[in-house]
Each structure stands twice: as C-alpha cells, then as structure tokens.
Write a protein that holds these residues in place. Structure first.
Motif, PDB file in Angstrom:
ATOM      1  N   ALA A  11       3.124 -15.379   6.450  1.00 52.42           N
ATOM      2  CA  ALA A  11       3.196 -16.687   7.097  1.00 52.42           C
ATOM      3  C   ALA A  11       4.206 -17.587   6.388  1.00 52.42           C
ATOM      4  CB  ALA A  11       1.815 -17.340   7.107  1.00 52.42           C
ATOM      5  N   ALA A  12       4.213 -17.532   5.062  1.00 52.16           N
ATOM      6  CA  ALA A  12       5.130 -18.377   4.293  1.00 52.16           C
ATOM      7  C   ALA A  12       6.579 -18.028   4.589  1.00 52.16           C
ATOM      8  CB  ALA A  12       4.851 -18.219   2.802  1.00 52.16           C
ATOM      9  N   GLU A  13       6.869 -16.748   4.771  1.00 46.79           N
ATOM     10  CA  GLU A  13       8.239 -16.335   5.071  1.00 46.79           C
ATOM     11  C   GLU A  13       8.718 -16.952   6.394  1.00 46.79           C
ATOM     12  OE1 GLU A  13      10.829 -12.253   5.908  1.00 46.79           O
ATOM     13  OE2 GLU A  13       8.814 -12.111   5.025  1.00 46.79           O
ATOM     14  N   ALA A  14       7.776 -17.108   7.330  1.00 50.40           N
ATOM     15  CA  ALA A  14       8.130 -17.676   8.631  1.00 50.40           C
ATOM     16  C   ALA A  14       7.999 -19.191   8.665  1.00 50.40           C
ATOM     17  CB  ALA A  14       7.239 -17.068   9.713  1.00 50.40           C
ATOM     18  N   GLY A  15       7.480 -19.787   7.601  1.00 51.96           N
ATOM     19  CA  GLY A  15       7.301 -21.233   7.566  1.00 51.96           C
ATOM     20  C   GLY A  15       6.136 -21.714   8.399  1.00 51.96           C
ATOM     21  N   ILE A  16       5.099 -20.864   8.542  1.00 55.01           N
ATOM     22  CA  ILE A  16       3.922 -21.247   9.316  1.00 55.01           C
ATOM     23  C   ILE A  16       2.688 -21.157   8.430  1.00 55.01           C
ATOM     24  CG2 ILE A  16       4.981 -20.508  11.475  1.00 55.01           C
ATOM     25  CD1 ILE A  16       3.309 -17.978  11.383  1.00 55.01           C
ATOM     26  N   ALA A  17       1.554 -21.577   8.976  1.00 58.86           N
ATOM     27  CA  ALA A  17       0.316 -21.614   8.200  1.00 58.86           C
ATOM     28  C   ALA A  17      -0.476 -20.325   8.365  1.00 58.86           C
ATOM     29  CB  ALA A  17      -0.544 -22.801   8.639  1.00 58.86           C
ATOM     30  N   ALA A  18      -1.364 -20.088   7.412  1.00 57.98           N
ATOM     31  CA  ALA A  18      -2.317 -18.988   7.489  1.00 57.98           C
ATOM     32  C   ALA A  18      -3.723 -19.570   7.448  1.00 57.98           C
ATOM     33  CB  ALA A  18      -2.116 -18.004   6.341  1.00 57.98           C
ATOM     34  N   TYR A  19      -4.609 -18.996   8.253  1.00 57.67           N
ATOM     35  CA  TYR A  19      -5.987 -19.478   8.354  1.00 57.67           C
ATOM     36  C   TYR A  19      -6.937 -18.322   8.075  1.00 57.67           C
ATOM     37  CZ  TYR A  19      -3.520 -23.244  10.664  1.00 57.67           C
ATOM     38  OH  TYR A  19      -2.634 -24.256  10.938  1.00 57.67           O
ATOM     39  N   ASP A  20      -7.927 -18.590   7.232  1.00 55.95           N
ATOM     40  CA  ASP A  20      -8.851 -17.533   6.827  1.00 55.95           C
ATOM     41  C   ASP A  20      -9.862 -17.249   7.930  1.00 55.95           C
ATOM     42  OD1 ASP A  20      -9.489 -15.653   4.876  1.00 55.95           O
ATOM     43  OD2 ASP A  20     -11.115 -16.884   4.076  1.00 55.95           O
ATOM     44  N   GLY A  21     -10.362 -16.015   7.939  1.00 52.09           N
ATOM     45  CA  GLY A  21     -11.241 -15.566   8.992  1.00 52.09           C
ATOM     46  C   GLY A  21     -12.683 -15.997   8.828  1.00 52.09           C
ATOM     47  N   ALA A  22     -13.494 -15.579   9.775  1.00 49.47           N
ATOM     48  CA  ALA A  22     -14.898 -15.997   9.847  1.00 49.47           C
ATOM     49  C   ALA A  22     -15.738 -15.347   8.754  1.00 49.47           C
ATOM     50  CB  ALA A  22     -15.460 -15.657  11.216  1.00 49.47           C
ATOM     51  N   PHE A  23     -16.831 -16.023   8.433  1.00 51.73           N
ATOM     52  CA  PHE A  23     -17.816 -15.544   7.460  1.00 51.73           C
ATOM     53  C   PHE A  23     -19.143 -15.491   8.207  1.00 51.73           C
ATOM     54  CE2 PHE A  23     -20.899 -16.270   4.014  1.00 51.73           C
ATOM     55  CZ  PHE A  23     -20.487 -15.331   3.082  1.00 51.73           C
ATOM     56  N   ALA A  24     -19.611 -14.283   8.477  1.00 48.80           N
ATOM     57  CA  ALA A  24     -20.729 -14.101   9.401  1.00 48.80           C
ATOM     58  C   ALA A  24     -22.094 -14.439   8.816  1.00 48.80           C
ATOM     59  CB  ALA A  24     -20.749 -12.660   9.916  1.00 48.80           C
ATOM     60  N   ALA A  25     -22.228 -14.421   7.504  1.00 49.74           N
ATOM     61  CA  ALA A  25     -23.535 -14.673   6.883  1.00 49.74           C
ATOM     62  C   ALA A  25     -23.790 -16.176   6.842  1.00 49.74           C
ATOM     63  CB  ALA A  25     -23.580 -14.077   5.485  1.00 49.74           C
ATOM     64  N   VAL A  26     -24.227 -16.720   7.957  1.00 49.78           N
ATOM     65  CA  VAL A  26     -24.315 -18.168   8.135  1.00 49.78           C
ATOM     66  C   VAL A  26     -25.233 -18.824   7.103  1.00 49.78           C
ATOM     67  CG1 VAL A  26     -25.091 -19.971   9.729  1.00 49.78           C
ATOM     68  CG2 VAL A  26     -23.763 -18.033  10.576  1.00 49.78           C
ATOM     69  N   THR A  27     -26.294 -18.140   6.713  1.00 47.49           N
ATOM     70  CA  THR A  27     -27.236 -18.749   5.767  1.00 47.49           C
ATOM     71  C   THR A  27     -26.754 -18.677   4.320  1.00 47.49           C
ATOM     72  OG1 THR A  27     -28.479 -16.672   5.604  1.00 47.49           O
ATOM     73  CG2 THR A  27     -29.192 -18.271   7.273  1.00 47.49           C
ATOM     74  N   ASP A  28     -25.707 -17.917   4.056  1.00 49.31           N
ATOM     75  CA  ASP A  28     -25.170 -17.802   2.693  1.00 49.31           C
ATOM     76  C   ASP A  28     -24.139 -18.908   2.468  1.00 49.31           C
ATOM     77  OD1 ASP A  28     -24.235 -17.096   0.215  1.00 49.31           O
ATOM     78  OD2 ASP A  28     -23.474 -15.119   0.810  1.00 49.31           O
ATOM     79  N   VAL A  29     -24.646 -20.094   2.202  1.00 50.06           N
ATOM     80  CA  VAL A  29     -23.780 -21.269   2.061  1.00 50.06           C
ATOM     81  C   VAL A  29     -22.822 -21.112   0.898  1.00 50.06           C
ATOM     82  CG1 VAL A  29     -23.753 -23.755   1.628  1.00 50.06           C
ATOM     83  CG2 VAL A  29     -25.492 -22.767   3.141  1.00 50.06           C
TER      84      VAL A  29
END
Length: 293
Positions: free
Chosen positions: A185-203
């Motif tokens: 993403a940095a090479e293209a000058g755009i942002a990167a966004y992290d994926g989902a975390f399915a264990a909803v109760t694991d704060v």
C-alpha cells in the motif's frame, strides 16, 4: 503514486440482509459503515439483501460517515446485479473481494465505470481491495498500483489463514501478512486497513491486534460488532505525545526550511523529509477530529 487516504479508523460490517441494524449502525461512532452483500448474506437471500440496501441508501441524507459496500466477487452474476442495484446511490467506496490479479481488478473497475457513464450524476467510486487470497498477497504491490481508483488494501485473515491451517493467534504469521500488505500500500501511496477479529468477547485480543496493526502503519481496523468501535477509534488516533511531537517537528521544519536546512536535530533526533511527512500526517489526522494535545 496516490496520496488520497480514507479516514477509516473503524469500519463496521453490517449485513445487508439485516435491515433492522441499519439505523443502529448510522447512530454508532464508526468512521465508516461497510454494508455487506457478500459473505454475510446467504445465497438464497442475495436479492433480498440488495433490495434492503438500495431502499435504505436511496433516502439516506449526508451522514459524515464513509459508506462502503462489499459487493460479490467479480465474475459472478451477483456482482453484476450488485452494480445495477447500487447505481446512483450515495456510496463512497466499493469493497472488492477476492481480488486475484491485475486483470480481474481492471475488469471490475471497468464495469463500475460503465455504470457511472450511464449515471453521470454519480460521484466516482473509490475501490477498497481485499487481500484475502494467496495470489493477491503475493501480488499485493501490483494490485495496489493497478488503477488510481484503488485507494486502500484490506486484509481478509480467514480466507488467507484457514485453508493453510495457520493459527489465527500466530502473531508471526499476522505480522508477515500485515507488513506485506502495508508495504504494498505504501508503494502506491494508499492506506492499509486491518482485517476483522471474530472473537467478539475477547476485548483484549482485539485491542492487541489494533495496537500491532498501528505499529505496522495501518490506518484502521474492521469491526464486526459495535463493541469494537471505541477501541479502534482510540488506538488508530495518535496519542497526546505523538501529536505534541508531530507539532514540534512541523514547527521546527518551518524554521529549518526558512534557513535552507534540509535535515536538522530536534531533541537529539535527526529529522529530515520522511519524519516531516509523517509528522504532517499525524497533525492532519489530529486536526480532523479536533484532538487537543
């Protein structure tokens, strides 16, 4: 190289088959809402989900949130139906899943552009690419740079890890994936966004992943439950110390530039162009949310 960065510290997934959640999502604190027509919707309910979403978006006033729609994969009949349904509606970003190679992405974008030609009042849609296949991870830098409309990469952990039997808790594996995606993403000058975390109760687990993603330069993280939003918003904002330091760097740079100095010492640290660019980005983000150091 593009420099348009979408501010999406938190992006809440909302299944388009669950219209009872739409109003609640609008009222939440997420920077972006990602209405899902893909994996969160059973095949038998795809048409119903599209109808739900189009009815909702048709009368949607300005919200201040980024409106994302995750469509079905290019090459499927559902993808074409999604584009027809979304034409002319107030959508900011199309989230394209299963981006395998450059040609696939270019064909998908061409299809999106054809719809815009038929609807000249529509604002040009941005594209958020999911990096969730082995090929996409290997070709992430090419995908990030394939077209100016691509303004972000997003990790799909389940599709990357589960087929290989790689544990979701393996921090080394996650770090490898994040760094590959972030550098692409940095090479293209755009942002990167992290994926989902399915264990909803694991704060604490979610908080730890947010912190790790921020250390790797990610701009935000997906949320699959409203309880995750506050954590993402907090962690992907620069803290008071970061903001104070960034403002100090920007101020010192103005003095240095006036004196014709390109690199200079500030509190014992050498500062030059890369540090200044990062400092300016921190100050801009802080200013957007009126954060006081």
């Amino acid at each position: 190289m593009r420099t348009t960065i979408m501010v999406m510290r938190s992006k809440l997934f909302v299944p388009a088959s669950r219209p009872e959640l739409f109003g609640k999502a609008l009222a939440c604190a997420a920077d972006a809402l990602s209405f899902d027509l893909e994996d969160a919707v059973a095949q038998s309910r795809k048409a119903e989900a599209r109808a739900n979403l189009t009815a909702f978006l048709r009368d949607l006033p300005p919200t201040g949130k980024t409106i994302v729609v995750r469509v079905n994969a290019f090459g499927t009949a559902e993808f074409e139906a999604d584009l027809v349904a979304l034409a002319g509606l107030p959508v900011d970003v199309i989230n394209l899943p299963m981006a395998q190679d450059e040609d696939t992405v270019l064909q998908a974008i061409a299809a999106i552009e054809r719809g815009e030609v038929c609807n000249p009042a529509v604002r040009p849609l941005k594209i958020l690419l999911n990096i969730e296949t082995f090929r996409a991870l290997r070709k992430a830098a090419r995908l990030a740079s394939v077209h100016p409309r691509v303004t972000g990469l997003q990790i799909g952990y389940a599709d990357l890890l589960e087929p290989c039997g790689i544990a979701r808790s393996d921090s080394a594996a996650l770090a490898h994936i994040r760094l590959a995606v972030r550098l692409a993403a940095a090479e293209a000058g755009i942002a990167a966004y992290d994926g989902a975390f399915a264990a909803v109760t694991d704060v604490e687990g979610y908080r730890a992943e947010c912190k790790a993603a921020k250390r790797h330069g990610f701009a935000g993280k997906s949320c699959i439950h409203p309880s995750q939003i506050t954590i993402a918003n907090e962690i992907f904002m620069p803290d008071a110390n970061e903001i104070a330091w960034a403002r100090k760097v920007v101020s010192a740079a103005a003095n240095a530039e006036a004196s014709g100095i390109g690199a200079y010492l500030l509190d014992g640290q050498m500062i030059d162009k890369p540090f200044l660019e990062r400092a300016r980005a921190v100050v801009a983000l802080a200013g957007r949310f009126q954060t006081e150091a």
